[in-house]
Scaffold this active site. Structure first.
Site, mmCIF file in Angstrom:
data_model
loop_
_atom_site.group_PDB
_atom_site.id
_atom_site.type_symbol
_atom_site.label_atom_id
_atom_site.label_comp_id
_atom_site.label_asym_id
_atom_site.label_seq_id
_atom_site.Cartn_x
_atom_site.Cartn_y
_atom_site.Cartn_z
ATOM 1 C CG MET A 193 58.195 -38.130 100.179
ATOM 2 S SD MET A 193 59.369 -39.006 101.243
ATOM 3 C CE MET A 193 59.697 -40.497 100.267
ATOM 4 C CE LYS A 230 62.865 -39.364 111.003
ATOM 5 N NZ LYS A 230 63.574 -40.501 110.398
ATOM 6 C CG ASP A 247 56.086 -40.668 110.961
ATOM 7 O OD1 ASP A 247 56.928 -40.699 111.868
ATOM 8 O OD2 ASP A 247 56.086 -41.455 109.994
#
Length: 472
Positions: free
Chosen positions: A385, A272, A250
């Site tokens: 997040m 991402k 990632d």
């Protein structure tokens, strides 16, 4: 990653002459170091001390009672200037270079063609630790740690492997099958027996392994890289990174962690970030299946723990549907790293007995997410997040009845060198989304248990300048 100023290498000295010039403790130390090899030692000393003479006698070294002369460099593989006199050491170094003999000058790194590492000897295995002459004492401290880590019997395992090389070359095809054989030998029952002293049993087990069908099947490890600090990567994760032919990683996995894989492993970035997806989730599954079907061992490296908001379920489903064997390697999740950095208990007897992992992105219109009700009941909530939706999180919790004075901590880049800890209350949380200086991943902790946090180094969620402007 910082670049080395010297390339580490091993000099072949077996049966060759190594010159040491000096009379005192520095020369004796070099003699003891070189005495761990089977080189022929030539010591040139005008007035050798008792320590040097004792070491020379024990090691069978040749001692010449003389001042250094260029003739002493004849047929020499390496030279060490250890007179501890700068002028004399410089003269020796100049002469060695003219004779094209690599030279080391004790405590004078600027005069050295090479430096001597702190050495961990498990012959024929050797571990050399160097600092390019910048901090030899630090190298010795590291050596002590490595000495404690490595079994004294490791040399037996290395010697066994050396004795098997010819048979392995004859019986196991060159390439991946052979590499996997060696990896299994050094991390399985053969190694266990050799390290316990059962060399005969280790050899018998190795022969049985050689006779078995070569292992060329593909495999996938779904690995948690942890929050980013290299020393929070698990030992199992380190091991499988060294076994992987392919590392699929990632964007949030730091380069230092990716670099812990094999140097020849193929790296595939499937990063991402918010609003920017290099590869879709479906394509990631296809990559894992494709590489494993080609017989490769694959590490899918994810930040934190793969089972916590890592979409590992979708990747497991893709692998299972394709019949690809796989394994989960857990990692330290961001909530635990953030709480540890903030010194904030996530549960507290009599106050908070439950913990909720949530993501701020599951806010659906005006619908209160299920975890909000648990927060009202006293649970500590870890919001992943959540920076960009911090205002919405705070608004929804306050509407549901959670006090504006509920303690909050937010940790950016938890566990990393650029980590920042913020502290405040639910009243302050909306300001987090407006901070232009917060660009890394943020983990938000909300709950009464955080009142016991030792946040002495925490910055306020609302910048002081904003507080003054508001008050004015």
């Amino acid at each position: 990653m910082a670049r080395l100023t010297a390339f580490p290498a091993f000099h072949k000295v077996s049966g060759r002459t190594v010159l040491i010039v000096g009379s005192g403790a520095a020369a004796a130390a070099k003699a003891r170091l070189l005495g761990e090899t089977d080189a022929r030692l030539r010591i040139v000393a005008e007035a050798p001390g008792d320590e040097l003479l004792g070491d020379a006698a024990r090691l069978g070294a040749e001692v010449l009672h003389a001042r250094f002369d260029v003739a002493h460099l004849d047929d020499v593989a390496l030279a060490f200037a250890a007179t501890e006199d700068e002028t004399e050491d410089r003269r020796i170094a100049d002469a060695a270079r003219l004779a094209r003999v690599p030279v080391n000058v004790v405590d004078r790194p600027e005069l050295c063609d090479f430096t001597t590492p702190a050495l961990v000897n498990r012959a024929p295995l050797a571990v050399a630790i160097g600092t390019d002459g910048a901090a030899p004492v630090l190298a010795r401290h590291v050596r002590a740690r490595v000495e404690a880590m490595l079994s004294p019997e490791l040399g037996r395992l290395t010697s066994l492997a050396e004795s098997l090389r010819g048979a392995v070359a004859d019986m196991i095809p060159h390439g991946e099958a052979r590499r996997r054989f060696w990896a299994k030998l050094f991390d399985g029952p053969v190694a266990a027996r050799a390290l316990s002293g059962d060399v005969a049993g280790a050899r018998a087990e190795a022969v049985r392994m050689m006779s078995a069908e070569p292992d060329v099947a593909g495999f996938v490890w779904l690995v948690g890289a942890g929050p980013g600090a290299t020393d929070l990567l698990t030992l199992r994760a380190q091991r499988v990174l060294q076994e992987a032919d392919v590392i699929v990683h990632d964007a949030l996995v730091p380069p230092d962690l990716i670099a812990m894989g094999r140097r020849d492993a193929h790296r595939i970035s499937v990063g991402k970030r918010k609003g920017r997806h290099e590869v879709t989730q479906g394509e990631i599954g296809e990559i894992l299946v494709r590489e494993a079907k080609a017989g490769r061992r694959v590490v899918r490296l994810k930040g934190g723990d793969p089972m916590v908001f890592g979409r590992v379920g979708e990747e497991m489903a893709a692998l299972s549907a394709a019949g690809v064997p796989h394994e989960i390697v857990p990692g330290v999740t961001a909530a635990f790293a953030a709480a540890a950095s903030a010194k904030a208990p996530l549960t507290l007897r009599g106050l908070s007995s439950s913990l909720v992992f949530a993501t701020g992105h599951d806010l659906d219109g005006r619908t209160l997410p299920d975890w909000a009700g648990l927060a009202l009941g006293g649970a500590t909530v870890a919001v992943y997040m959540g920076r960009t939706v911090a205002g919405a999180v705070a608004e929804r919790l306050v509407e549901a009845g959670l006090s504006l004075d509920t303690p909050v901590a937010a940790v950016e880049n938890a566990s990393r060198a650029d980590e920042t800890i913020f502290a405040g209350t639910l009243r302050d949380l909306p300001a987090l989304a407006d901070r232009g200086d917060v660009t890394g991943p943020v983990l938000i902790l909300i709950g009464r248990a955080l009142a016991e946090a030792e946040q002495v180094d925490a910055a306020p969620i609302v910048p002081e300048t904003a507080r003054r402007t508001s008050a004015a």
